[in-house]
Design a protein around this motif. Structure first.
Motif, short mmCIF file in Angstrom:
data_model
loop_
_atom_site.label_atom_id
_atom_site.label_comp_id
_atom_site.label_asym_id
_atom_site.label_seq_id
_atom_site.Cartn_x
_atom_site.Cartn_y
_atom_site.Cartn_z
N CYS A 108 0.83 -1.21 0.00
CA CYS A 108 0.00 0.00 0.00
C CYS A 108 0.87 1.26 0.00
CB CYS A 108 -0.90 -0.01 1.24
SG CYS A 108 -2.02 1.37 1.33
N ASP A 109 0.47 2.25 -0.79
CA ASP A 109 1.18 3.53 -0.77
C ASP A 109 0.23 4.69 -0.46
OD1 ASP A 109 -0.22 3.64 -3.13
OD2 ASP A 109 1.52 3.89 -4.42
N THR A 110 -0.94 4.37 0.06
CA THR A 110 -1.94 5.37 0.44
C THR A 110 -1.91 5.52 1.96
OG1 THR A 110 -3.33 4.73 -1.42
CG2 THR A 110 -4.39 5.95 0.35
N ARG A 111 -2.14 6.74 2.42
CA ARG A 111 -2.24 6.99 3.86
C ARG A 111 -3.70 7.27 4.19
NH1 ARG A 111 2.13 11.28 5.35
NH2 ARG A 111 1.88 10.46 7.44
N TYR A 112 -4.16 6.71 5.29
CA TYR A 112 -5.56 6.79 5.69
C TYR A 112 -5.70 7.53 7.02
CZ TYR A 112 -6.09 3.17 2.17
OH TYR A 112 -6.07 2.46 0.99
N ASP A 113 -6.90 8.08 7.23
CA ASP A 113 -7.22 8.67 8.53
C ASP A 113 -7.53 7.57 9.54
OD1 ASP A 113 -7.29 11.61 7.90
OD2 ASP A 113 -8.77 10.88 6.44
N ILE A 114 -8.24 6.54 9.07
CA ILE A 114 -8.63 5.44 9.95
C ILE A 114 -8.42 4.13 9.19
CG2 ILE A 114 -10.52 4.32 11.22
CD1 ILE A 114 -11.85 7.14 11.37
N ILE A 115 -7.77 3.19 9.87
CA ILE A 115 -7.68 1.82 9.36
C ILE A 115 -8.37 0.94 10.39
CG2 ILE A 115 -6.18 -0.11 8.73
CD1 ILE A 115 -4.03 1.95 7.95
N PHE A 116 -9.39 0.23 9.95
CA PHE A 116 -10.09 -0.71 10.81
C PHE A 116 -9.72 -2.11 10.36
CE2 PHE A 116 -13.54 -3.55 11.92
CZ PHE A 116 -13.68 -3.29 13.28
N CYS A 117 -9.40 -2.96 11.32
CA CYS A 117 -8.93 -4.31 11.00
C CYS A 117 -9.64 -5.32 11.90
CB CYS A 117 -7.42 -4.34 11.23
SG CYS A 117 -6.69 -5.93 10.95
N ASP A 118 -10.37 -6.23 11.29
CA ASP A 118 -11.12 -7.24 12.03
C ASP A 118 -10.78 -8.63 11.50
OD1 ASP A 118 -12.90 -8.71 13.52
OD2 ASP A 118 -14.69 -7.95 12.52
N PRO A 119 -9.55 -9.10 11.81
CA PRO A 119 -9.16 -10.42 11.31
C PRO A 119 -9.89 -11.53 12.07
CG PRO A 119 -7.48 -9.57 12.78
CD PRO A 119 -8.51 -8.48 12.62
N PRO A 120 -9.94 -12.72 11.48
CA PRO A 120 -10.47 -13.85 12.23
C PRO A 120 -9.71 -14.00 13.55
CG PRO A 120 -10.08 -14.46 9.94
CD PRO A 120 -9.48 -13.11 10.15
#
Length: 180
Positions: A108-120
């Motif tokens: 990834c080369d994009t920057r985000y305000d929020i990253i939400f991560c819900d892995p198993p």
């Protein structure tokens, strides 16, 4: 599952039963978004939803007017369901891709305000996610990474760790990218 607030408030989403997912509970989602709305103007954020599953979190951000939401899931059935639902709901600021979340973060080369991560919950290597996000500076200054996880994980010693919240069996660890 339902959308809690925004333009599609109270809208029910019915995912196919055969999707291999564990959607974030409404209780936990509502609590998380109460925290987020007190820290961010959700109409001005770009969001990355990793392990998007049914798209539950994606729809919530889109309904609240997020500037852009990118949802990532490895399961093609999930991605197709998200794409169909996004079209049905008229959300134009959502992109959904089939990809391995770890590979996506590494490339990834994009920057985000929020990253939400819900892995198993049983997935091995979840601790790599905050390490990769912080090392690669994938959050904008002041941005947050929210990792949903089981109680077995403790991220308190990790770079950028801000806080942990618990709602029933759902745990959220929140990381922050330092302001510039």
């Amino acid at each position: 599952m339902r959308i809690i607030s925004g333009t599609h408030k109270s809208r029910q989403i019915h995912a196919p039963r055969n999707l291999p997912v564990r959607p974030t509970t409404d209780l936990a989602k509502e609590a998380l978004f109460n925290i987020l709305v007190n820290h961010f103007d959700l109409e001005d954020v770009t969001v990355l939803d990793l392990f998007a599953g049914t798209g539950n979190i994606t729809y919530e951000f889109a309904s609240r007017g997020a500037r852009g939401v990118t949802s990532i899931d490895l399961e093609l059935r999930c991605v197709n369901f998200i794409r169909k639902t996004v079209t049905d709901l008229g959300f134009e600021a959502v992109l959904s891709f089939r990809s391995d979340a770890f590979r996506f973060l590494r490339n990834c080369d994009t920057r985000y305000d929020i990253i939400f991560c819900d892995p198993p919950y049983e997935l091995q290597g979840v601790e790599e996610i905050p390490l990769t996000v912080m090392k690669r500076t994938l959050l904008k200054p002041g941005g947050w990474l929210v990792v949903e996880h089981s109680r077995e994980y403790n991220f308190e010693g990790f770079e950028g760790f801000l806080q942990k919240r618990k709602y029933g069996k759902v745990n959220f660890s929140i990381f922050s990218q330092p302001e510039a």
